[in-house]
Design a protein around this motif. Structure first.
Motif, PDB file in Angstrom:
ATOM      1  N   ALA A 156       1.948   6.564 -11.783  1.00 30.02           N
ATOM      2  CA  ALA A 156       0.945   5.510 -11.968  1.00 30.02           C
ATOM      3  C   ALA A 156       1.326   4.252 -11.192  1.00 30.02           C
ATOM      4  O   ALA A 156       0.467   3.563 -10.629  1.00 30.02           O
ATOM      5  N   LEU A 157       2.624   3.927 -11.144  1.00 30.24           N
ATOM      6  CA  LEU A 157       3.064   2.763 -10.389  1.00 30.24           C
ATOM      7  C   LEU A 157       2.832   2.962  -8.893  1.00 30.24           C
ATOM      8  O   LEU A 157       2.326   2.070  -8.204  1.00 30.24           O
ATOM      9  N   LEU A 158       3.194   4.127  -8.391  1.00 25.23           N
ATOM     10  CA  LEU A 158       3.032   4.389  -6.959  1.00 25.23           C
ATOM     11  C   LEU A 158       1.562   4.406  -6.554  1.00 25.23           C
ATOM     12  O   LEU A 158       1.203   4.008  -5.439  1.00 25.23           O
ATOM     13  N   ALA A 159       0.689   4.826  -7.491  1.00 26.30           N
ATOM     14  CA  ALA A 159      -0.743   4.848  -7.211  1.00 26.30           C
ATOM     15  C   ALA A 159      -1.319   3.448  -7.038  1.00 26.30           C
ATOM     16  O   ALA A 159      -2.381   3.277  -6.425  1.00 26.30           O
ATOM     17  N   GLU A 160      -0.621   2.445  -7.569  1.00 23.06           N
ATOM     18  CA  GLU A 160      -1.076   1.061  -7.411  1.00 23.06           C
ATOM     19  C   GLU A 160      -0.968   0.592  -5.964  1.00 23.06           C
ATOM     20  O   GLU A 160      -1.649  -0.338  -5.553  1.00 23.06           O
ATOM     21  N   ASN A 161      -0.079   1.213  -5.206  1.00 28.44           N
ATOM     22  CA  ASN A 161       0.092   0.892  -3.783  1.00 28.44           C
ATOM     23  C   ASN A 161       0.327  -0.595  -3.555  1.00 28.44           C
ATOM     24  O   ASN A 161      -0.234  -1.211  -2.652  1.00 28.44           O
ATOM     25  N   ARG A 162       1.164  -1.188  -4.398  1.00 27.83           N
ATOM     26  CA  ARG A 162       1.508  -2.605  -4.257  1.00 27.83           C
ATOM     27  C   ARG A 162       2.917  -2.726  -3.675  1.00 27.83           C
ATOM     28  O   ARG A 162       3.788  -1.936  -3.997  1.00 27.83           O
ATOM     29  N   GLU A 163       3.109  -3.710  -2.829  1.00 29.27           N
ATOM     30  CA  GLU A 163       4.459  -4.012  -2.352  1.00 29.27           C
ATOM     31  C   GLU A 163       4.949  -5.246  -3.092  1.00 29.27           C
ATOM     32  O   GLU A 163       4.474  -6.351  -2.850  1.00 29.27           O
ATOM     33  N   LEU A 164       5.901  -5.054  -3.982  1.00 29.10           N
ATOM     34  CA  LEU A 164       6.462  -6.152  -4.765  1.00 29.10           C
ATOM     35  C   LEU A 164       7.846  -6.482  -4.234  1.00 29.10           C
ATOM     36  O   LEU A 164       8.598  -5.599  -3.824  1.00 29.10           O
ATOM     37  N   VAL A 165       8.190  -7.764  -4.262  1.00 28.46           N
ATOM     38  CA  VAL A 165       9.511  -8.189  -3.807  1.00 28.46           C
ATOM     39  C   VAL A 165      10.123  -9.134  -4.829  1.00 28.46           C
ATOM     40  O   VAL A 165       9.431  -9.666  -5.698  1.00 28.46           O
ATOM     41  N   TRP A 166      11.435  -9.311  -4.728  1.00 28.59           N
ATOM     42  CA  TRP A 166      12.104 -10.371  -5.459  1.00 28.59           C
ATOM     43  C   TRP A 166      13.063 -11.066  -4.508  1.00 28.59           C
ATOM     44  O   TRP A 166      13.466 -10.494  -3.488  1.00 28.59           O
ATOM     45  N   GLN A 167      13.413 -12.308  -4.849  1.00 32.77           N
ATOM     46  CA  GLN A 167      14.329 -13.093  -4.035  1.00 32.77           C
ATOM     47  C   GLN A 167      15.707 -13.082  -4.679  1.00 32.77           C
ATOM     48  O   GLN A 167      15.876 -13.503  -5.820  1.00 32.77           O
ATOM     49  N   ASP A 168      16.671 -12.570  -3.953  1.00 30.23           N
ATOM     50  CA  ASP A 168      18.046 -12.532  -4.414  1.00 30.23           C
ATOM     51  C   ASP A 168      18.858 -13.506  -3.571  1.00 30.23           C
ATOM     52  O   ASP A 168      18.809 -13.455  -2.336  1.00 30.23           O
ATOM     53  N   ARG A 169      19.610 -14.383  -4.218  1.00 25.78           N
ATOM     54  CA  ARG A 169      20.329 -15.431  -3.479  1.00 25.78           C
ATOM     55  C   ARG A 169      21.427 -14.870  -2.581  1.00 25.78           C
ATOM     56  O   ARG A 169      21.886 -15.560  -1.679  1.00 25.78           O
ATOM     57  N   LYS A 170      21.833 -13.637  -2.816  1.00 30.09           N
ATOM     58  CA  LYS A 170      22.853 -13.028  -1.969  1.00 30.09           C
ATOM     59  C   LYS A 170      22.251 -11.990  -1.020  1.00 30.09           C
ATOM     60  O   LYS A 170      22.633 -11.907   0.136  1.00 30.09           O
ATOM     61  N   ALA A 171      21.294 -11.204  -1.512  1.00 32.82           N
ATOM     62  CA  ALA A 171      20.734 -10.112  -0.716  1.00 32.82           C
ATOM     63  C   ALA A 171      19.470 -10.487   0.029  1.00 32.82           C
ATOM     64  O   ALA A 171      18.997  -9.720   0.864  1.00 32.82           O
ATOM     65  N   GLY A 172      18.907 -11.671  -0.268  1.00 32.29           N
ATOM     66  CA  GLY A 172      17.677 -12.084   0.396  1.00 32.29           C
ATOM     67  C   GLY A 172      16.443 -11.483  -0.262  1.00 32.29           C
ATOM     68  O   GLY A 172      16.412 -11.267  -1.478  1.00 32.29           O
ATOM     69  N   THR A 173      15.421 -11.196   0.523  1.00 26.43           N
ATOM     70  CA  THR A 173      14.188 -10.614   0.006  1.00 26.43           C
ATOM     71  C   THR A 173      14.365  -9.110  -0.164  1.00 26.43           C
ATOM     72  O   THR A 173      14.739  -8.410   0.781  1.00 26.43           O
ATOM     73  N   VAL A 174      14.095  -8.634  -1.369  1.00 28.26           N
ATOM     74  CA  VAL A 174      14.291  -7.214  -1.689  1.00 28.26           C
ATOM     75  C   VAL A 174      12.952  -6.624  -2.123  1.00 28.26           C
ATOM     76  O   VAL A 174      12.244  -7.194  -2.949  1.00 28.26           O
TER      77      VAL A 174
END
Length: 287
Positions: A156-174
């Motif tokens: 169901a999540l994959l069917a949403e076809n959304r690209e979500l990101v988070w900001q990590d202060r060490k890894a950058g945009t994930v």
């Protein structure tokens, strides 16, 4: 659910938190984690919160919670304590109902032994569940919710076809990839919420804007970012710090009998001195 959660202030410093479970005494790894969160907030004019994660049944004991507070004070940390998890059971239940009603989650009655016997692969959280119960159960099929767990539905999540990101202060945009965990449990049979659901809702409720935790939980953030999206929660920044390791090269853990802060405190050791040594280690590790 957005209206129930605190909004981030435009000019406020970061709000961090330390969220231990009172099912044992703290060890050096906990002290390190608390100091990272405390110092980031202090350095940037923010707030450091203490949240007691006390929904682990009889294993959660008040004497452990009291020891946690004494240990933090001994280390020289200052904090603001927020509501413990045990006061938020209806919040978890409401979120679980919403995910199930929107068909992003489904009930699973499989036992651990049954899952071990199924065809599976190993993912970030161990054995990935192959979805055997998907579409088989309805909420009304079970008079006792304790008979079932609730799992996120990866399809169901994959069917949403959304690209979500988070900001990590060490890894950058994930990019948040739900495939990291498969159909992960968000409500356990024996608990009102899994770590994934409870921590995500708690951080939103407490207004946490910078989640600090160990690198061992980095992959969990893939799940938490999706829960934030599905439940309409604010998205904090993240800082996944290095881990303190024992002599065996493994991370410190209560289950391994790692030396406790309580023992060090009662022996007369200087807690503030220990905190300074941990800060020096943090600089060496580049956390």
């Amino acid at each position: 659910m957005e209206r129930e959660f605190k909004e981030r202030g435009l000019n406020a410093g970061p709000v961090t938190r330390f969220a231990p479970s009172p099912n044992g005494y703290l060890h050096l790894g906990h002290a390190y984690c608390a100091i990272v969160a405390h110092d980031l907030a202090a350095r940037e004019g923010g707030r450091f919160l203490l949240r007691i994660e006390d929904i682990d049944g009889p294993r959660s004991r008040p004497e452990f919670a009291d020891a946690i507070r004494r240990d933090l004070e001994w280390l020289g940390l200052e904090w603001h304590e927020v509501a413990p998890q045990s006061t938020r059971l209806e919040l978890y239940a409401q979120a679980a109902r919403e995910l199930e009603q929107e068909r992003f989650a489904y009930r699973c009655s499989c036992t651990r032994q049954e899952i071990a016997g199924l065809e599976h692969r190993i993912g970030s959280d161990g054995v990935e569940y192959p979805g055997s119960c998907k579409g088989l159960h309805r909420p009304e099929d079970f008079a006792d919710a304790g008979q079932t767990a609730l799992r996120l539905d990866l399809d169901a999540l994959l069917a949403e076809n959304r690209e979500l990101v988070w900001q990590d202060r060490k890894a950058g945009t994930v990019i948040a990839d739900p495939r990291e965990f498969g159909d992960v449990v968000i409500v356990r049979k024996d608990l009102p919420a899994s770590y994934h659901l409870a921590a995500t809702l708690d951080d939103a409720a407490d207004g946490v804007t910078l989640v600090t935790r160990g690198l061992d939980l980095f992959s969990s953030t893939h799940v938490h970012r999706w829960l934030q999206e599905l439940l309409g929660l604010p998205v904090p920044d993240y800082w996944h710090h290095s881990l303190l390791l024992g002599e065996d090269g493994e991370k410190l853990a209560k289950s391994k009998g790692s030396p406790t802060l309580k023992d060090r405190r009662l022996s007369g050791e200087d807690g503030r001195g220990l905190a300074d040594r941990l800060r020096a280690m943090q600089r060496e590790l580049g956390t």
